[in-house]
Design an enzyme around this catalytic site. Structure first.
Site, PDB file in Angstrom:
ATOM      1  N   ASP A 120       0.800  -1.232   0.000  1.00 50.46           N
ATOM      2  CA  ASP A 120       0.000   0.000   0.000  1.00 50.46           C
ATOM      3  C   ASP A 120       0.832   1.280   0.000  1.00 50.46           C
ATOM      4  O   ASP A 120       0.286   2.369   0.230  1.00 50.46           O
ATOM      5  CB  ASP A 120      -0.942   0.010   1.212  1.00 50.46           C
ATOM      6  CG  ASP A 120      -2.057  -1.006   1.049  1.00 50.46           C
ATOM      7  OD1 ASP A 120      -2.672  -1.030  -0.028  1.00 50.46           O
ATOM      8  OD2 ASP A 120      -2.304  -1.775   1.988  1.00 50.46           O
ATOM      9  N   ASP A 181      -6.181  -4.230  -5.684  1.00 52.13           N
ATOM     10  CA  ASP A 181      -5.992  -2.884  -5.124  1.00 52.13           C
ATOM     11  C   ASP A 181      -4.639  -2.293  -5.526  1.00 52.13           C
ATOM     12  O   ASP A 181      -4.480  -1.072  -5.599  1.00 52.13           O
ATOM     13  CB  ASP A 181      -6.059  -2.897  -3.586  1.00 52.13           C
ATOM     14  CG  ASP A 181      -7.135  -3.804  -3.017  1.00 52.13           C
ATOM     15  OD1 ASP A 181      -7.489  -4.796  -3.677  1.00 52.13           O
ATOM     16  OD2 ASP A 181      -7.602  -3.544  -1.904  1.00 52.13           O
ATOM     17  N   THR A 241     -10.677 -14.548  -2.270  1.00 49.82           N
ATOM     18  CA  THR A 241     -11.081 -13.239  -1.775  1.00 49.82           C
ATOM     19  C   THR A 241     -10.455 -12.961  -0.420  1.00 49.82           C
ATOM     20  O   THR A 241      -9.956 -13.864   0.264  1.00 49.82           O
ATOM     21  CB  THR A 241     -12.613 -13.096  -1.695  1.00 49.82           C
ATOM     22  OG1 THR A 241     -12.927 -11.696  -1.621  1.00 49.82           O
ATOM     23  CG2 THR A 241     -13.196 -13.801  -0.479  1.00 49.82           C
ATOM     24  N   ARG A 253     -15.444  -3.060  -4.192  1.00 44.15           N
ATOM     25  CA  ARG A 253     -14.323  -2.104  -4.169  1.00 44.15           C
ATOM     26  C   ARG A 253     -13.163  -2.617  -5.019  1.00 44.15           C
ATOM     27  O   ARG A 253     -12.475  -1.830  -5.659  1.00 44.15           O
ATOM     28  CB  ARG A 253     -13.888  -1.790  -2.745  1.00 44.15           C
ATOM     29  CG  ARG A 253     -13.024  -0.556  -2.684  1.00 44.15           C
ATOM     30  CD  ARG A 253     -13.019   0.168  -1.361  1.00 44.15           C
ATOM     31  NE  ARG A 253     -12.412  -0.567  -0.284  1.00 44.15           N
ATOM     32  CZ  ARG A 253     -13.073  -1.096   0.736  1.00 44.15           C
ATOM     33  NH1 ARG A 253     -14.385  -0.991   0.819  1.00 44.15           N
ATOM     34  NH2 ARG A 253     -12.442  -1.749   1.699  1.00 44.15           N
TER      35      ARG A 253
HETATM   36  N1  GLY Z   1      -7.040  -1.624  -0.156  1.00 47.93           N
HETATM   37  C1  GLY Z   1      -7.804  -2.134   0.919  1.00 47.93           C
HETATM   38  C2  GLY Z   1      -9.232  -1.804   0.822  1.00 47.93           C
HETATM   39  O1  GLY Z   1      -9.701  -1.317  -0.203  1.00 47.93           O
HETATM   40  O2  GLY Z   1      -9.925  -2.048   1.807  1.00 47.93           O
END
Ligand code: GLY
Length: 406
Positions: A120, A181, A241, A253
């Protein structure tokens, strides 16, 4: 001799955009309404700036109010990004000064490796330090972003051609796992390649996005949240997942990270196949929205009492605006994507926005952080607030001349 056609990254079938958009969604957002929405966001930021001081909002709220935390989470950059957006739209020094204090904190964080053992880093450093470098030319910010990019590159697994999402690279539970993500974390690597002249950053990002395109996007245009490779051989294994309803469902998301991440990477590497893939993923998302156009937390749900994820809608809106901006003018879906994005933002402003909340309050209600673990369910999530603000800023630049921090 005719040139060899470039192979498609993924043969997924693109569903036609079948869903009628809610009738009350206007194709052309009212600029006065957008300015009013931005004024509401700035008022909330002012309240929270005083409330949080040198601290940050937690990833998700408790009864709509964010607890205060230090610079330790994957989400801290979203608050700093909101301060930079506030500075851009208002020119007010108080936002810049607060964001610059955050940059010093982010510099220390990467230097001391404080909770940096994950993918992240792009979320953290694009919205804080790259934004600072772009807007102010700060060398400290550039140094911090370069440090973060080097940490991200350490997570690159050459055999599989992916950035590992979480955990130690030798952790048997997490080794070889990629995540949708991470599309949003790749711009940090492209920025580092350009800033330093070192190709390794862009090479890793190119291989990662190709792996995401080939293995995370399924044949029907939905996405796995995460996907495992054999770290020793690099062979693809299976999807799984983490925050969705089931391994074979489609976490909303995650789909939104796909809609937005592919065109953002296209901005850096110019591979037009990523735009085609973003369209595939976008149509799947748009075809599964409930009546008010704000997705449930997993796209397996299209009606009933399950929670919505307003943050997925805000991310998708920014992604659709980026996609629409990057598509050729003749593309027949260009206008529909912009219309859908503008409609979602109208809906969020009208029925999801918390106006005049308490100090520490979030902006967008009805988001979900992690439903399977019961975390932040039907609460505000700080990235939802960030992307709502980014979408408003994008919509006020109808010529598409706003430069993303990504
Ligand atoms: N990247 C983690 C989330 O979207 O919760």
């Amino acid at each position: 001799m005719s040139p060899t056609p470039t192979p498609r990254l993924n043969p997924a079938v693109m569903e036609p955009l079948s869903a009628a958009l809610p009738r009350h969604w206007e194709a052309q957002p009212d600029q006065a309404a957008l300015q009013q929405a931005i004024a509401q966001v700035l008022a909330a930021i002012d309240r929270n700036l005083e409330h949080f001081g040198t601290q940050f909002p937690a990833p998700s709220s408790v009864n709509s109010v964010y607890p205060a935390i230090g610079n330790i989470e994957w989400t801290n950059g979203f608050w700093t990004g909101m301060l930079w957006l506030a500075y851009e739209v208002s020119g007010a020094a108080r936002y810049r000064e607060a964001a610059e204090a955050h940059v010093r904190s982010f510099h220390e964080r990467q230097a001391q490796r404080i909770n940096t053992n994950h993918h992240d880093l792009g979320f953290l450093y694009s919205l804080s330090c790259i934004a600072a470098h772009k807007l102010t030319g700060s060398e400290l910010a550039a140094e911090a972003a370069m440090g973060a990019a080097r940490l991200l590159l350490e997570r690159y697994m050459e055999r599989a051609g992916i950035i590992q999402a979480w955990g130690d690279l030798n952790d048997p539970e997490q080794a070889g796992r990629m995540i949708i993500d991470c599309n949003l974390n790749l711009p940090l690597l492209y920025w580092a390649a350009q800033h330093s002249g070192e190709r390794a950053f862009a090479d890793a990002a190119n291989r990662h996005i190709e792996a995401a395109a080939r293995h995370i996007v399924r044949a029907d245009g939905s996405t796995f949240h995460t996907f495992f490779f054999d770290p020793a051989t690099g062979q693809p294994r299976h999807g799984k997942t983490h925050q969705g309803y089931a391994d074979d469902s489609c976490w909303s998301r995650g789909q939104a990270w796909g809609i937005s991440g592919f065109p953002l990477v296209y901005r850096h590497n110019g591979d037009a196949r990523l735009l085609e893939l973003s369209k595939v993923v976008a149509n799947y998302f748009l075809n599964r929205l409930p009546e008010d156009g704000i997705a449930y937390w997993d796209l397996i749900f299209t009606s009933g009492p399950e929670q919505r994820d307003s943050s997925a809608a805000a991310i998708a809106a920014c992604g659709l605006l980026e996609l629409s901006r990057q598509l050729p003018a003749a593309d027949p879906l260009r206008g529909a994507y912009r219309h859908a994005a503008a409609g979602m933002v109208q809906e969020l402003s009208g029925r999801y926005l918390i106006a005049g909340g308490a100090p520490g309050s979030g902006l967008l209600r009805h988001a979900v952080y992690h439903k399977p673990q019961g975390m932040g369910v039907d609460e505000c999530c700080i990235w939802g607030d960030y992307f709502y603000f980014e979408a408003l800023v994008r919509l006020t630049h109808s010529g598409g001349d706003w430069q993303p921090y990504w």
